[in-house]
Enzyme design. Structure first.
Site, short mmCIF file in Angstrom:
data_model
loop_
_atom_site.label_atom_id
_atom_site.label_comp_id
_atom_site.label_asym_id
_atom_site.label_seq_id
_atom_site.Cartn_x
_atom_site.Cartn_y
_atom_site.Cartn_z
N LYS A 136 0.84 -1.19 0.00
CA LYS A 136 0.00 0.00 0.00
C LYS A 136 0.88 1.24 0.00
O LYS A 136 2.00 1.16 0.55
CB LYS A 136 -0.99 0.02 1.17
N TYR A 221 -4.78 3.69 6.36
CA TYR A 221 -5.32 2.73 7.32
C TYR A 221 -6.59 3.28 7.98
O TYR A 221 -7.52 2.53 8.27
CB TYR A 221 -4.30 2.42 8.42
P1 NAD Z 1 12.33 1.20 2.95
O1 NAD Z 1 12.87 2.54 2.61
O2 NAD Z 1 12.81 0.56 4.20
O3 NAD Z 1 12.61 0.19 1.75
C1 NAD Z 1 12.49 0.56 0.39
C2 NAD Z 1 13.33 -0.36 -0.46
O4 NAD Z 1 13.27 0.09 -1.80
C3 NAD Z 1 14.83 -0.34 -0.07
O5 NAD Z 1 15.33 -1.65 -0.11
C4 NAD Z 1 15.47 0.49 -1.16
O6 NAD Z 1 16.82 0.12 -1.43
C5 NAD Z 1 14.58 0.16 -2.36
N1 NAD Z 1 14.64 1.17 -3.41
C6 NAD Z 1 14.76 0.90 -4.71
N2 NAD Z 1 14.79 2.03 -5.42
C7 NAD Z 1 14.70 3.05 -4.54
C8 NAD Z 1 14.69 4.45 -4.68
N3 NAD Z 1 14.78 5.03 -5.87
N4 NAD Z 1 14.58 5.19 -3.56
C9 NAD Z 1 14.48 4.62 -2.35
N5 NAD Z 1 14.46 3.26 -2.16
C10 NAD Z 1 14.59 2.49 -3.26
O7 NAD Z 1 10.76 1.32 2.95
P2 NAD Z 1 9.71 0.33 3.61
O8 NAD Z 1 9.33 0.84 4.93
O9 NAD Z 1 10.18 -1.07 3.51
O10 NAD Z 1 8.43 0.57 2.65
C11 NAD Z 1 8.35 -0.03 1.38
C12 NAD Z 1 6.88 -0.13 0.96
O11 NAD Z 1 6.21 -0.96 1.88
C13 NAD Z 1 6.14 1.21 0.96
O12 NAD Z 1 5.28 1.26 -0.13
C14 NAD Z 1 5.36 1.19 2.26
O13 NAD Z 1 4.15 1.91 2.17
C15 NAD Z 1 5.10 -0.28 2.43
N6 NAD Z 1 4.97 -0.64 3.85
C16 NAD Z 1 3.88 -1.32 4.24
C17 NAD Z 1 3.70 -1.68 5.55
C18 NAD Z 1 2.49 -2.46 5.97
O14 NAD Z 1 2.29 -2.61 7.16
N7 NAD Z 1 1.71 -2.99 5.04
C19 NAD Z 1 4.66 -1.32 6.51
C20 NAD Z 1 5.79 -0.63 6.08
C21 NAD Z 1 5.94 -0.30 4.75
#
Ligand code: NAD
Length: 377
Positions: A136, A221
């Site tokens: 999401k 949410y």
């Molecule tokens: P994060 O920043 O920890 O991870 C993002 C990943 O994308 C990293 O591994 C990064 O290297 C990669 N990436 C690739 N290209 C990139 C770029 N151009 N810029 C930045 N990062 C890049 O983020 P996250 O917290 O893991 O979130 C990722 C997704 O998951 C988001 O869409 C977020 O909304 C979703 N999320 C959902 C939940 C849930 O409970 N459903 C919880 C957290 C995150």
């Protein structure tokens, strides 16, 4: 995809203009056959959520397992391969990702990238013939959501959104209490999901990658919670940007609030912020009672109350249940509970929220919104 066994009795109704997904409809996983081969999942983007939640959850799933990874960070490859026993042939980067089309070990591709990358990678995964789960928000515009839906439909792959709370017992109780009107018709809902995001250098603070501020990340949410706790779709929305420190929050809003009105007369007041201490609640008022969750949206330690006392439900692995349910939708060609159309519906409301802010808080009609509900019948 296999033919649906007769013991799969999830009641899901699909109408031409509306999709009613029954909540009593227990996750598909409860009806899974244990003799079926587990489906292979590839995680795309090995950031925080993939590392801390999804990969560990895939050690607990019954119907799928972590088969592959897609990462732009070379140093992560070996670490993940050793930890999760992933062979070289199942490791991809963003450049050779499309070669996944030739990999029979991968059935499902799960996109866990920054929001603005969801649509592109969902479409590329579908074009590689893989079933898709997108985190999401499903994309950062309704136009993108529609493109993903159309592509998945045309290529006959399943599409799901990572709305894990549809599998979480406290939230399912909110669905039951509200939709069955256990304490009478719902008058109002109050939802807030906020926290202090001190690191404003990350992609979440950059509109280009995030698409928007806390609304896209956390507020979604509240929007979901209000809709499933009521079992109705909103008919209009009005919103206000309530950012406290405009200097800190120039690319995306720091805080906002919005009000959704429903045909029954119920009203949902929602807030989301990156500028305050953690708040995460979903509260309901009926004519004579109130109930709700004062810890509503986290991975564990949820808490709730009703007029009958505190809610008492076990902590489940939400992500494992969500992925197992999706895997069974693939196996038996069942509708997906948190489906692409639900992601599109939410983005439709998100766009109207921003439209209302731009129009000085005007009440904006939600006519034309996809009619999708997780509904108890
Ligand atoms: P994060 O920043 O920890 O991870 C993002 C990943 O994308 C990293 O591994 C990064 O290297 C990669 N990436 C690739 N290209 C990139 C770029 N151009 N810029 C930045 N990062 C890049 O983020 P996250 O917290 O893991 O979130 C990722 C997704 O998951 C988001 O869409 C977020 O909304 C979703 N999320 C959902 C939940 C849930 O409970 N459903 C919880 C957290 C995150």
């Amino acid at each position: 995809m296999k033919k649906k066994p007769t013991f799969l009795t999830r009641r899901t109704f699909i109408k031409t203009s509306s999709i009613l997904l029954t909540a009593a409809s227990l996750p598909n996983t409860l009806f899974a056959r244990t003799d079926d081969k587990k489906l292979g999942v590839a995680l795309v983007g090995l950031g925080n959520y993939a590392s801390e939640q999804l990969a560990p959850a895939l050690l607990e799933t019954q119907n799928c397992y972590l088969a592959g990874i897609v990462t732009g960070t070379k140093s992560k490859e070996k670490i993940w391969q050793e930890k999760y026993n992933i062979p070289d042939k199942n490791v991809y980067n963003y450049a050779n990702f499309d070669d996944i089309v030739n990999n029979d070990n991968i059935d499902i591709v799960y996109i866990v990238l920054p929001n603005s990358m969801h649509a592109e990678y969902s479409i590329r995964a579908a074009k590689a013939g893989k079933h898709v789960i997108s985190e999401k928000p499903m994309a950062i515009s309704t136009a993108e959501c529609q493109q993903v839906i159309d592509t998945c439909k045309a290529l006959q792959v399943k599409l799901g959104v990572g709305y894990r709370l549809h599998y979480e017992p406290f939230n399912r109780e909110m669905i039951r209490l509200g939709q069955k009107r256990i304490y009478g018709p719902v008058n109002s809902i109050d939802a807030d999901f906020s926290f202090n995001m001190n690191d404003r250098t990350q992609w979440r603070a950059n509109k280009k990658y995030a698409g928007g501020g806390p609304l896209m990340d956390l507020g979604i949410y509240c929007l979901q919670g209000a809709i499933y706790s009521l079992g109705e779709l909103p008919i209009s929305v009005s919103a206000r940007d309530t950012t406290l420190n405009k200097a800190n929050w120039q690319s995306v809003e720091g805080s906002l609030e919005w009000t959704m009105k429903f045909e029954s007369g119920a009203v949902a007041n929602c807030r989301s912020s990156y500028e305050k201490e953690l708040v995460n609640h979903l509260l309901v008022k009926t004519e004579k009672h109130s109930y709700g969750l004062n810890q509503a949206y986290l991975f564990d330690q949820l808490a709730g109350f009703t007029p009958a006392g505190d809610m008492n439900f076990p902590t489940v692995n939400q992500q494992a249940l969500q992925m197992d349910d999706f895997a069974n939708s693939v196996r038996y060609d069942l509708p997906v509970l948190p489906c692409g159309e639900m992601g599109l519906r939410d983005m439709f409301i998100v766009e109207k929220i921003y439209e209302s802010i731009a129009a000085g808080g005007k009440d904006i009609s939600l006519a034309g919104m996809p009619q999708v509900l997780d509904k108890v019948l």
